[in-house]
Design a protein around this motif. Structure first.
Motif, mmCIF file in Angstrom:
data_model
loop_
_atom_site.group_PDB
_atom_site.id
_atom_site.type_symbol
_atom_site.label_atom_id
_atom_site.label_comp_id
_atom_site.label_asym_id
_atom_site.label_seq_id
_atom_site.Cartn_x
_atom_site.Cartn_y
_atom_site.Cartn_z
ATOM 1 N N LEU A 151 0.827 -1.207 0.000
ATOM 2 C CA LEU A 151 0.000 0.000 0.000
ATOM 3 C C LEU A 151 0.867 1.266 0.000
ATOM 4 C CD1 LEU A 151 -2.815 -1.117 2.456
ATOM 5 C CD2 LEU A 151 -3.094 -0.557 0.020
ATOM 6 N N GLY A 152 1.965 1.244 0.742
ATOM 7 C CA GLY A 152 2.889 2.384 0.756
ATOM 8 C C GLY A 152 3.540 2.594 -0.598
ATOM 9 N N LEU A 153 3.891 1.506 -1.240
ATOM 10 C CA LEU A 153 4.485 1.574 -2.583
ATOM 11 C C LEU A 153 3.485 2.168 -3.568
ATOM 12 C CD1 LEU A 153 7.248 0.537 -3.672
ATOM 13 C CD2 LEU A 153 6.059 -1.526 -4.374
ATOM 14 N N ILE A 154 2.246 1.733 -3.477
ATOM 15 C CA ILE A 154 1.199 2.256 -4.372
ATOM 16 C C ILE A 154 0.936 3.728 -4.056
ATOM 17 C CG2 ILE A 154 -1.261 2.118 -4.923
ATOM 18 C CD1 ILE A 154 -0.983 -0.971 -4.561
ATOM 19 N N ARG A 155 0.866 4.058 -2.782
ATOM 20 C CA ARG A 155 0.578 5.442 -2.384
ATOM 21 C C ARG A 155 1.703 6.378 -2.814
ATOM 22 N NH1 ARG A 155 -1.238 7.068 3.727
ATOM 23 N NH2 ARG A 155 -1.274 9.310 3.430
ATOM 24 N N GLU A 156 2.949 5.911 -2.793
ATOM 25 C CA GLU A 156 4.068 6.735 -3.275
ATOM 26 C C GLU A 156 3.837 7.067 -4.740
ATOM 27 O OE1 GLU A 156 7.363 8.065 -5.279
ATOM 28 O OE2 GLU A 156 6.707 6.000 -5.583
ATOM 29 N N GLY A 157 3.484 6.081 -5.523
ATOM 30 C CA GLY A 157 2.926 6.253 -6.853
ATOM 31 C C GLY A 157 3.784 6.694 -8.003
ATOM 32 N N SER A 158 4.998 7.152 -7.789
ATOM 33 C CA SER A 158 5.759 7.679 -8.922
ATOM 34 C C SER A 158 7.060 6.938 -9.194
ATOM 35 C CB SER A 158 6.065 9.169 -8.709
ATOM 36 O OG SER A 158 6.921 9.329 -7.585
ATOM 37 N N GLY A 159 7.326 5.897 -8.450
ATOM 38 C CA GLY A 159 8.566 5.159 -8.645
ATOM 39 C C GLY A 159 8.472 4.175 -9.799
ATOM 40 N N LEU A 160 9.603 3.576 -10.101
ATOM 41 C CA LEU A 160 9.674 2.599 -11.194
ATOM 42 C C LEU A 160 8.736 1.424 -10.952
ATOM 43 C CD1 LEU A 160 10.818 1.595 -13.837
ATOM 44 C CD2 LEU A 160 12.856 0.807 -12.608
ATOM 45 N N ALA A 161 8.553 1.040 -9.711
ATOM 46 C CA ALA A 161 7.641 -0.075 -9.399
ATOM 47 C C ALA A 161 6.249 0.204 -9.946
ATOM 48 C CB ALA A 161 7.586 -0.325 -7.897
ATOM 49 N N MET A 162 5.740 1.403 -9.721
ATOM 50 C CA MET A 162 4.386 1.731 -10.191
ATOM 51 C C MET A 162 4.345 1.826 -11.715
ATOM 52 S SD MET A 162 2.261 1.613 -7.804
ATOM 53 C CE MET A 162 3.290 0.249 -7.301
ATOM 54 N N GLN A 163 5.394 2.341 -12.320
ATOM 55 C CA GLN A 163 5.439 2.401 -13.778
ATOM 56 C C GLN A 163 5.349 0.996 -14.369
ATOM 57 O OE1 GLN A 163 8.925 4.629 -14.919
ATOM 58 N NE2 GLN A 163 8.289 6.420 -13.763
ATOM 59 N N GLU A 167 2.309 -0.427 -16.612
ATOM 60 C CA GLU A 167 2.690 -0.941 -17.935
ATOM 61 C C GLU A 167 2.154 -2.353 -18.158
ATOM 62 O OE1 GLU A 167 6.868 -2.394 -18.936
ATOM 63 O OE2 GLU A 167 6.859 -0.377 -19.801
ATOM 64 N N ARG A 168 2.073 -3.132 -17.094
ATOM 65 C CA ARG A 168 1.567 -4.513 -17.180
ATOM 66 C C ARG A 168 0.038 -4.574 -17.156
ATOM 67 N NH1 ARG A 168 4.071 -8.757 -18.786
ATOM 68 N NH2 ARG A 168 2.741 -9.940 -17.428
ATOM 69 N N GLY A 169 -0.607 -3.412 -17.092
ATOM 70 C CA GLY A 169 -2.065 -3.374 -17.132
ATOM 71 C C GLY A 169 -2.744 -3.505 -15.788
ATOM 72 N N LEU A 170 -1.973 -3.444 -14.711
ATOM 73 C CA LEU A 170 -2.567 -3.511 -13.375
ATOM 74 C C LEU A 170 -3.052 -2.122 -12.973
ATOM 75 C CD1 LEU A 170 0.066 -5.812 -11.673
ATOM 76 C CD2 LEU A 170 -2.208 -6.444 -12.429
ATOM 77 N N ASN A 171 -4.063 -2.091 -12.137
ATOM 78 C CA ASN A 171 -4.618 -0.829 -11.663
ATOM 79 C C ASN A 171 -4.252 -0.675 -10.183
ATOM 80 O OD1 ASN A 171 -6.216 1.242 -10.633
ATOM 81 N ND2 ASN A 171 -7.963 0.736 -11.941
ATOM 82 N N PRO A 172 -3.169 0.046 -9.893
ATOM 83 C CA PRO A 172 -2.737 0.173 -8.497
ATOM 84 C C PRO A 172 -3.810 0.732 -7.569
ATOM 85 C CG PRO A 172 -1.011 0.909 -9.974
ATOM 86 C CD PRO A 172 -2.226 0.694 -10.817
ATOM 87 N N SER A 173 -4.619 1.680 -8.041
ATOM 88 C CA SER A 173 -5.672 2.248 -7.183
ATOM 89 C C SER A 173 -6.700 1.190 -6.803
ATOM 90 C CB SER A 173 -6.363 3.408 -7.897
ATOM 91 O OG SER A 173 -5.437 4.438 -8.135
ATOM 92 N N ALA A 174 -7.090 0.363 -7.763
ATOM 93 C CA ALA A 174 -8.056 -0.703 -7.486
ATOM 94 C C ALA A 174 -7.455 -1.743 -6.539
ATOM 95 C CB ALA A 174 -8.514 -1.356 -8.791
ATOM 96 N N ILE A 175 -6.182 -2.046 -6.726
ATOM 97 C CA ILE A 175 -5.510 -3.005 -5.834
ATOM 98 C C ILE A 175 -5.498 -2.448 -4.414
ATOM 99 C CG2 ILE A 175 -3.275 -4.073 -5.277
ATOM 100 C CD1 ILE A 175 -2.786 -4.156 -8.372
ATOM 101 N N ALA A 176 -5.153 -1.170 -4.272
ATOM 102 C CA ALA A 176 -5.115 -0.547 -2.946
ATOM 103 C C ALA A 176 -6.486 -0.543 -2.293
ATOM 104 C CB ALA A 176 -4.553 0.872 -3.037
ATOM 105 N N GLU A 177 -7.497 -0.230 -3.079
ATOM 106 C CA GLU A 177 -8.866 -0.205 -2.557
ATOM 107 C C GLU A 177 -9.270 -1.585 -2.037
ATOM 108 O OE1 GLU A 177 -13.184 0.556 -4.518
ATOM 109 O OE2 GLU A 177 -11.636 2.058 -4.989
ATOM 110 N N THR A 178 -8.936 -2.603 -2.796
ATOM 111 C CA THR A 178 -9.252 -3.985 -2.390
ATOM 112 C C THR A 178 -8.496 -4.357 -1.112
ATOM 113 O OG1 THR A 178 -9.648 -4.630 -4.679
ATOM 114 C CG2 THR A 178 -9.172 -6.406 -3.117
ATOM 115 N N LEU A 179 -7.211 -4.007 -1.048
ATOM 116 C CA LEU A 179 -6.415 -4.331 0.134
ATOM 117 C C LEU A 179 -6.911 -3.598 1.376
ATOM 118 C CD1 LEU A 179 -2.817 -4.331 -1.397
ATOM 119 C CD2 LEU A 179 -4.136 -6.324 -0.629
ATOM 120 N N ARG A 180 -7.308 -2.351 1.217
ATOM 121 C CA ARG A 180 -7.818 -1.589 2.371
ATOM 122 C C ARG A 180 -9.162 -2.107 2.846
ATOM 123 N NH1 ARG A 180 -5.941 3.252 -0.786
ATOM 124 N NH2 ARG A 180 -3.856 3.638 0.030
#
Length: 184
Positions: A151-163, A167-180
């Motif tokens: 969740l912290g990685l997703i919330r940071e949002g601008s690092g290479l991990a999120m890119q 790029e792989r078609g994942l939706n970090p916001s939806a993943i975070a919402e599900t995890l929360r």
């Protein structure tokens, strides 16, 4: 802050360092944290990130970081100043013995093999770790676990991990919402 990490979360921190060293990188970035979170395919973060695995993430990182290794880059930069890195290395080894510039690997208390060179955390990776604490607090947890780290990685949002995830078609916001919605 690290005292609040669960053993699994602490292992992710250690594994991120191992991943950075294994790839020959000079710092620990969000991409290394992502690799560490994906290292155990049955962990909650790896399950939440179905659609990318450790091997695919590593390949994406290598694609994004296609440049000479740090030593080649340093040698080129020093060459522009008239400094021949090979000549400097030869003189040092002549004075102090062959391999004197190399640091022997050692094992941590937990048995991980690492090189002697200290790796620092990138600003974005540090921010992601800080945000994992905020995520844990928001979810009323006294400990920081691997889900909070994702969740912290997703919330940071601008690092290479999120890119890479986007790029792989994942939706970090939806993943975070599900995890929360279903905190670990």
């Amino acid at each position: 802050m690290f005292e609040r990490f669960t053993p699994e979360a602490h292992q992710v921190v250690v594994q991120a360092q191992v991943e950075a060293r294994r790839l020959g990188h000079r710092f620990i970035g969000t991409e290394h944290v992502l690799l560490a979170l994906l290292a155990d395919p049955e962990s909650p973060p790896a399950i939440a990130l179905r659609g990318i695995d450790h091997t695919e993430a590593e390949a994406a990182i290598k694609t994004w970081i296609q440049r000479p290794s740090g030593e080649e880059l340093d040698a080129d930069l020093l060459g522009t100043l008239g400094i021949d890195l090979d000549a400097v290395r030869e003189k040092i080894e002549a004075s102090f013995g062959p391999g004197s510039l190399d640091r022997a690997p050692f094992r941590t208390r937990r048995g991980a093999l690492v090189s002697g060179r200290h790796l620092s955390w990138s600003a974005k990776a540090k921010k992601a770790l800080e945000l994992s604490l905020r995520e844990a607090l928001a979810l009323k947890s006294k400990e920081i676990n691997t889900t909070h780290m994702l969740l912290g990685l997703i919330r940071e949002g601008s690092g290479l991990a999120m890119q890479i995830l986007v790029e792989r078609g994942l939706n970090p916001s939806a993943i975070a919402e599900t995890l929360r919605a279903r905190p670990a």
